[in-house]
Every structure is written in C-alpha cells, then in structure tokens.
Design a protein around this motif. Structure first.
Motif, PDB file in Angstrom:
ATOM      1  N   ILE A 115      -2.360   4.441  10.568  1.00 28.75           N
ATOM      2  CA  ILE A 115      -3.255   3.280  10.617  1.00 28.75           C
ATOM      3  C   ILE A 115      -2.565   2.024  10.084  1.00 28.75           C
ATOM      4  N   ALA A 116      -1.890   2.148   8.938  1.00 29.19           N
ATOM      5  CA  ALA A 116      -1.245   0.978   8.338  1.00 29.19           C
ATOM      6  C   ALA A 116      -0.171   0.408   9.267  1.00 29.19           C
ATOM      7  N   ASP A 143      -1.862  12.675   7.199  1.00 32.22           N
ATOM      8  CA  ASP A 143      -1.386  11.352   6.765  1.00 32.22           C
ATOM      9  C   ASP A 143      -1.768  10.236   7.733  1.00 32.22           C
ATOM     10  N   ASP A 202      -3.196   7.608   7.012  1.00 35.99           N
ATOM     11  CA  ASP A 202      -2.979   6.306   6.401  1.00 35.99           C
ATOM     12  C   ASP A 202      -1.683   5.667   6.900  1.00 35.99           C
ATOM     13  N   HIS A 203      -0.648   6.466   7.134  1.00 33.58           N
ATOM     14  CA  HIS A 203       0.604   5.935   7.671  1.00 33.58           C
ATOM     15  C   HIS A 203       0.406   5.424   9.095  1.00 33.58           C
ATOM     16  N   MET A 242     -10.932   6.865   1.799  1.00 29.28           N
ATOM     17  CA  MET A 242      -9.905   7.899   1.648  1.00 29.28           C
ATOM     18  C   MET A 242     -10.477   9.288   1.930  1.00 29.28           C
ATOM     19  N   SER A 289       0.818  -1.213   0.000  1.00 29.01           N
ATOM     20  CA  SER A 289       0.000   0.000   0.000  1.00 29.01           C
ATOM     21  C   SER A 289       0.849   1.259   0.000  1.00 29.01           C
ATOM     22  N   ASP A 339       5.147   6.474  10.653  1.00 29.16           N
ATOM     23  CA  ASP A 339       5.077   5.015  10.567  1.00 29.16           C
ATOM     24  C   ASP A 339       5.528   4.373  11.877  1.00 29.16           C
ATOM     25  N   ARG A 383      -9.729   3.989  -6.375  1.00 32.35           N
ATOM     26  CA  ARG A 383     -10.751   4.930  -5.907  1.00 32.35           C
ATOM     27  C   ARG A 383     -11.894   5.018  -6.902  1.00 32.35           C
ATOM     28  N   HIS A 434       6.996  11.054   7.197  1.00 33.91           N
ATOM     29  CA  HIS A 434       6.193   9.844   6.985  1.00 33.91           C
ATOM     30  C   HIS A 434       6.814   8.658   7.723  1.00 33.91           C
ATOM     31  N   LEU A 443     -10.684   9.621   5.693  1.00 38.60           N
ATOM     32  CA  LEU A 443      -9.386   9.888   6.305  1.00 38.60           C
ATOM     33  C   LEU A 443      -8.962  11.339   6.108  1.00 38.60           C
TER      34      LEU A 443
END
Length: 143
Positions: A61-62, A56, A58-59, A45, A23, A113, A35, A109, A48
């Motif tokens: 959560i992943a 960000d 998404d970082h 998305m 991802s 992470d 999308r 990022h 979020l």
C-alpha cells in the motif's frame, strides 16, 4: 516564490516519499505508541493483518501510493526509471532497517515495495490513458 500547477504534484510526490520512508524506518516502539494513542491507527493495522495475515500489505500500500504519485510528480519519468527509483528506495530502506530496533529487514519486503510501487504506477497510467491525458508509451506506439 509562487506555487504553480506543475510544482504542486512534485511537492505532493515528495511528501508521499517522505511519509513512506518515515513509516518504514520508524522504530516499532513508536508504532506501538501510535497504536495505543490513536485508535484509528490500531484499527487500520488490525484490518491489514486480518485481510492478509503475514502478507505485509503495508509495504504494498505504501509503495503503491508512491508509485501512483510518480507519473504526476515526475511526468517525464519512464517506467524503467520509476522501477529503478523504487528499487533504490526500497533497498536503502531495508538496509537502514538493520539498525532500527524492532524492525525486520528482508529482501522479500523490498520486492513487495517494488511490486506495489509499479502496480500503483500502472494504475495511474491507466487512469491517465482512460481520461485521455496520456497516449500510449513511445515503445508501444512504435510497434
């Protein structure tokens, strides 16, 4: 070869690791396709970006999911080993993003992470401790 109860969490951890890496390195054109093709991806998305514009999530959560899976798939892994592993994975992913069209590599990022991964790891540890499956870490118990 039979699957044991010990190997299933390891397999799950490896699958989550593969999905997180995939991802993070997929080109932005592929994300745009997903999308457009699947409405639920677009809605996720948009959610979020609405919750935290420019943050960000998404970082977080992943890697939070990856960190959450770590104590189950790698039960002997110490917190510093998990943190070092998360930092290594995040650094490699951000480095690879330099060559992926439409992706943006940033030190922030990688930090997100690691923070998300360690938050997930801590949450899993707290759940394990609350359910009585794990005791205090050796460092805390010896004090």
């Amino acid at each position: 070869m039979s699957l044991t109860s010990r190997s299933l969490p390891r397999i799950a951890l490896m699958l989550v690791l593969a999905l997180v890496i995939l991802s993070m390195i997929v080109p932005s054109s592929a994300l745009d396709f997903l999308r457009f093709e699947y409405g639920w991806v677009d809605r996720m998305m948009v959610l979020l970006f609405t919750i935290s514009p420019g943050a960000d999530l998404d970082h977080l959560i992943a890697f939070g999911l990856l960190g959450f899976m770590a104590p189950f798939g790698w039960p002997r892994g110490r917190s510093w080993q998990v943190a070092l592993s998360l930092l290594s994975i995040a650094t490699i992913v951000e480095f690879v993003q330099l060559w992926i069209p439409g992706r943006e590599a940033a030190v922030s990022h990688a930090l997100l992470d690691v923070i998300g991964g360690m938050a997930g790891f801590a949450f899993a540890w707290v759940l394990g401790y609350a359910w009585g499956g794990k005791g205090l870490p050796e460092e805390a118990a010896s004090r």
